[in-house]
Design an enzyme around this catalytic site. Structure first.
Site, PDB file in Angstrom:
ATOM      1  CG  HIS A  99       4.288 -13.922  11.430  1.00  6.22           C
ATOM      2  ND1 HIS A  99       4.190 -14.863  10.429  1.00  6.22           N
ATOM      3  CD2 HIS A  99       4.520 -12.739  10.828  1.00  6.22           C
ATOM      4  CE1 HIS A  99       4.353 -14.249   9.259  1.00  6.22           C
ATOM      5  NE2 HIS A  99       4.564 -12.970   9.476  1.00  6.22           N
ATOM      6  CE  LYS A 135       1.052  -9.724   0.142  1.00  6.81           C
ATOM      7  NZ  LYS A 135       1.698 -10.055   1.410  1.00  6.81           N
ATOM      8  NE  ARG A 163      11.445 -10.120   7.956  1.00  4.23           N
ATOM      9  CZ  ARG A 163      11.117 -10.548   6.763  1.00  4.23           C
ATOM     10  NH1 ARG A 163      11.091 -11.827   6.522  1.00  4.23           N
ATOM     11  NH2 ARG A 163      10.816  -9.706   5.798  1.00  4.23           N
ATOM     12  CB  SER A 188       5.136 -15.784   5.154  1.00  6.67           C
ATOM     13  OG  SER A 188       4.679 -15.633   6.466  1.00  6.67           O
TER      14      SER A 188
END
Length: 170
Positions: A26, A50, A100, A138
């Site tokens: 990040h 979440k 990614r 994460s």
């Protein structure tokens, strides 16, 4: 820095995410964005949908600490709702998304197309983190730390210190 000379306005980009926790990937994407735009707003999602390991304030603090070491003008703000509404309110001309791998790209390309329908004036810019950071997420950082693994090569030192076993936030 990129400046919109046609209007005399600064070029503002928004980099949004949950950042639970903020990773070196990040940070790399945000740093690259800060070199491309006059201002980057790192928008930390309130994320009611979440369960997060860290509270909103903890995530804002982690991201602000990381942003303090970045070049250019980088601000950290909370957000909820549609990112395109946030961009409109803050005059952003771009949304920055880190990708990614191809799985990320497929998802982010779909989101970019939908965001363009919602607010055509805001472009989506994809940035890849450095190759050695592309495997970091994460989710993996949280899982590795919960199992007692070493995450010191995935997050900055202050975040690593916060990653002690603790329950998820409700």
């Amino acid at each position: 820095m990129t400046r919109d000379t046609s209007s005399g306005r600064n070029r503002v980009a928004v980099y949004s995410g949950t950042f639970d926790p903020v990773t070196l990937g990040h940070e790399d994407v945000a740093r690259r964005a800060a070199q491309l735009f006059d201002e980057v707003i790192i928008a930390v999602a309130i994320a009611h949908h979440k369960k997060t390991r860290f509270s909103l304030q903890e995530r804002l603090d982690m991201v602000a600490e990381a942003a303090s070491r970045m070049p250019g003008r980088v601000r950290v703000m909370p957000f909820e709702g549609l990112i395109m509404d946030f961009c409109r309110v803050h005059g952003a001309s771009a949304v920055v998304r880190g990708i990614r791998n191809m799985t990320d790209f497929d998802y982010e390309a779909q989101m970019a197309a939908m965001n363009r329908k919602l607010h055509p004036a805001t472009e989506t810019v994809f940035l890849l983190p450095q190759a050695e950071l592309q495997c970091i997420s994460s989710t993996l950082v949280r899982e590795i730390s919960l199992l007692g693994g070493d995450v010191s090569q995935m997050v900055n030192a202050s975040v690593a210190g916060l990653l002690k076993p603790r329950p998820l936030q409700a």
